[in-house]
Write an enzyme that holds these catalytic residues in place. Sequence first.
Site: not given
Length: 213
Positions: A21-23, A88
């Site tokens: 995943s991402n921030r 995102a």
Amino acid sequence: MKFLVTAGPTREPIDPVRYISNRSSGKMGYALAQAALDAGHEVVLVSGPVALAAPHGAQFVLMMTADEMHDAVHAHLAGVDVAVLCAAVADFKPATYAPRKMKKRDGAPIIELVPTRDILASLGALRSKNFLLAGFAAETDDLEKNAREKLAKKQCDAVIANDVSTPGLGFESDENALTIFLPDHSSRVLPRASKHDLAKAVVKILCAMQQKR
Ligand code: C5P
């Protein structure tokens, strides 16, 4: 008008307990959904997993993976006037999903990644498109060049760029600074402000653009 907003990260599962995943916190997308609601618009919010409450009054669709988000967005296009893709979305996902938890004792795995589908580009390519399409670009360098490339490649009506290299701005923050790049080579700078205020300004600009079409 009817807005469709995507927000938050996606999660691409590796095995039953692990994912890529991402921030992304989802704050910008949720602020956009709220600003559209506050301005009296109808809103569909397609969201990845975030720690935020769904805005009251929005049609809320919770998704995990990029593929699920792609299908949810396409399933909710009817009657949409403005689509703002703020999520995102993971660019890559594991090529295979391990149905059982990978064991540490088996050693470090090599995880092959494959590209996910680009939701924004898939909307840009729709021949029947009669909604305004805006994408986001989170860039650390060459902001304008990268945003303009995205505008052309993904056939958008606007690319909203945020510089994520400035500490305290962008990812996870309550503040942001945006530049909206338009196909006529013009741009609109929205200087540092709360995501709430920026979202309000963005909704206003996108509405005016859609009305002019
Ligand atoms: O190419 P890049 O990921 O930087 O583009 C960002 C924009 O494209 C954002 O609007 C994001 O929501 C959208 N995007 C998407 N699907 C993907 C990747 C990005 O909709 N798979």
